[in-house]
Design a protein around this motif. Sequence first.
Motif, PDB file in Angstrom:
ATOM      1  N   LEU A  14       0.795  -1.221   0.000  1.00  0.00           N
ATOM      2  CA  LEU A  14       0.000   0.000   0.000  1.00  0.00           C
ATOM      3  C   LEU A  14       0.829   1.273   0.000  1.00  0.00           C
ATOM      4  O   LEU A  14       0.311   2.337  -0.283  1.00  0.00           O
ATOM      5  CB  LEU A  14      -0.931   0.010   1.227  1.00  0.00           C
ATOM      6  CG  LEU A  14      -1.830  -1.217   1.367  1.00  0.00           C
ATOM      7  CD1 LEU A  14      -2.640  -1.121   2.652  1.00  0.00           C
ATOM      8  CD2 LEU A  14      -2.738  -1.374   0.163  1.00  0.00           C
ATOM      9  N   ILE A 106       2.720   1.176  -7.389  1.00  0.00           N
ATOM     10  CA  ILE A 106       2.360   2.205  -6.407  1.00  0.00           C
ATOM     11  C   ILE A 106       3.227   3.450  -6.613  1.00  0.00           C
ATOM     12  O   ILE A 106       2.754   4.577  -6.552  1.00  0.00           O
ATOM     13  CB  ILE A 106       2.489   1.661  -4.966  1.00  0.00           C
ATOM     14  CG1 ILE A 106       1.528   0.489  -4.752  1.00  0.00           C
ATOM     15  CG2 ILE A 106       2.248   2.757  -3.937  1.00  0.00           C
ATOM     16  CD1 ILE A 106       0.069   0.824  -4.887  1.00  0.00           C
ATOM     17  N   GLY A 116      -2.722   6.621  -2.875  1.00  0.00           N
ATOM     18  CA  GLY A 116      -3.773   6.031  -2.054  1.00  0.00           C
ATOM     19  C   GLY A 116      -3.617   6.442  -0.600  1.00  0.00           C
ATOM     20  O   GLY A 116      -2.508   6.424  -0.080  1.00  0.00           O
ATOM     21  N   ARG A 118      -6.550   5.616   1.600  1.00  0.00           N
ATOM     22  CA  ARG A 118      -7.502   4.764   2.317  1.00  0.00           C
ATOM     23  C   ARG A 118      -7.734   3.507   1.485  1.00  0.00           C
ATOM     24  O   ARG A 118      -7.803   3.558   0.262  1.00  0.00           O
ATOM     25  CB  ARG A 118      -8.826   5.497   2.519  1.00  0.00           C
ATOM     26  CG  ARG A 118      -9.801   4.757   3.411  1.00  0.00           C
ATOM     27  CD  ARG A 118     -10.926   5.666   3.887  1.00  0.00           C
ATOM     28  NE  ARG A 118     -11.818   6.089   2.826  1.00  0.00           N
ATOM     29  CZ  ARG A 118     -12.935   5.431   2.483  1.00  0.00           C
ATOM     30  NH1 ARG A 118     -13.283   4.340   3.114  1.00  0.00           N
ATOM     31  NH2 ARG A 118     -13.702   5.885   1.518  1.00  0.00           N
ATOM     32  N   VAL A 119      -7.824   2.385   2.177  1.00  0.00           N
ATOM     33  CA  VAL A 119      -8.019   1.100   1.520  1.00  0.00           C
ATOM     34  C   VAL A 119      -9.167   0.373   2.204  1.00  0.00           C
ATOM     35  O   VAL A 119      -9.299   0.401   3.428  1.00  0.00           O
ATOM     36  CB  VAL A 119      -6.730   0.244   1.615  1.00  0.00           C
ATOM     37  CG1 VAL A 119      -6.977  -1.195   1.222  1.00  0.00           C
ATOM     38  CG2 VAL A 119      -5.639   0.842   0.761  1.00  0.00           C
ATOM     39  N   GLU A 121     -10.777  -3.537   2.183  1.00  0.00           N
ATOM     40  CA  GLU A 121     -10.599  -4.907   1.716  1.00  0.00           C
ATOM     41  C   GLU A 121     -11.768  -5.759   2.161  1.00  0.00           C
ATOM     42  O   GLU A 121     -12.208  -5.663   3.307  1.00  0.00           O
ATOM     43  CB  GLU A 121      -9.292  -5.506   2.248  1.00  0.00           C
ATOM     44  CG  GLU A 121      -8.069  -4.855   1.663  1.00  0.00           C
ATOM     45  CD  GLU A 121      -6.769  -5.535   2.043  1.00  0.00           C
ATOM     46  OE1 GLU A 121      -5.753  -5.205   1.414  1.00  0.00           O
ATOM     47  OE2 GLU A 121      -6.754  -6.392   2.947  1.00  0.00           O
ATOM     48  N   ARG A 149      -9.576  -5.513  -2.965  1.00  0.00           N
ATOM     49  CA  ARG A 149      -9.036  -4.304  -2.337  1.00  0.00           C
ATOM     50  C   ARG A 149      -9.367  -3.090  -3.201  1.00  0.00           C
ATOM     51  O   ARG A 149      -9.053  -3.066  -4.389  1.00  0.00           O
ATOM     52  CB  ARG A 149      -7.526  -4.428  -2.195  1.00  0.00           C
ATOM     53  CG  ARG A 149      -6.857  -3.174  -1.637  1.00  0.00           C
ATOM     54  CD  ARG A 149      -5.335  -3.270  -1.634  1.00  0.00           C
ATOM     55  NE  ARG A 149      -4.905  -4.394  -0.829  1.00  0.00           N
ATOM     56  CZ  ARG A 149      -3.887  -5.195  -1.145  1.00  0.00           C
ATOM     57  NH1 ARG A 149      -3.199  -5.008  -2.256  1.00  0.00           N
ATOM     58  NH2 ARG A 149      -3.545  -6.182  -0.356  1.00  0.00           N
ATOM     59  N   THR A 151      -8.588   0.953  -3.432  1.00  0.00           N
ATOM     60  CA  THR A 151      -7.713   2.019  -2.946  1.00  0.00           C
ATOM     61  C   THR A 151      -8.281   3.357  -3.390  1.00  0.00           C
ATOM     62  O   THR A 151      -8.600   3.549  -4.565  1.00  0.00           O
ATOM     63  CB  THR A 151      -6.281   1.845  -3.496  1.00  0.00           C
ATOM     64  OG1 THR A 151      -5.795   0.540  -3.138  1.00  0.00           O
ATOM     65  CG2 THR A 151      -5.337   2.898  -2.934  1.00  0.00           C
TER      66      THR A 151
END
Length: 180
Positions: A14, A106, A116, A118-119, A121, A149, A151
């Motif tokens: 992430l 990323i 990103g 906030r994620v 899942e 997931r 993002t």
Amino acid sequence: MGGSEWVSTSVPYLFVSSGGQGDAWAAEAAAEGRRGSQRIIQAGEVAAPEAVAELLGLPAGRRVVARRRIMYLDGEPCELTDTYYPVSIAGGTALAGTAKIRGGAIRLLADLGHVGVRVREDVTARLASGHEREQLGLAAGEPVLQLTRLTLDDEDRPIQVDIMVMPPRRQKLRYEIRIG
């Protein structure tokens, strides 16, 4: 795969790496004394699957950039990973190609101005499809875990969706959450 349990955490996937090649999967496996590798089997623009379009806030069937990979642990297929990006973010970039991305996806997204923050899942269990059984070497009737997931950036705009499918045997997903 070996006889020991595999513990996977999402955190290394992430954040923008501070350097190197950005292959978080290889680094995670190496830290456990294992060998992680991946093969990109398809990349480019596709019609978004319904669930992906919904997560990205796009109309059903809208074109997105997709990268489909098979992940290997010690030479054995252990996960199918499909990553989707809005064309407005990834169209015409290295994300639309099959070459390895220096520094990782990323880092490339960050260089393009998409970070990103906030994620979300979701993990579900289901029976493997025929294609998944073939790719992962599973028997008929074997289940898989599916981790989806999403993002989002600092304005709550979706920038990436990952759909990972893996056999549950010897698999453990770990979530660590800092509160405050």
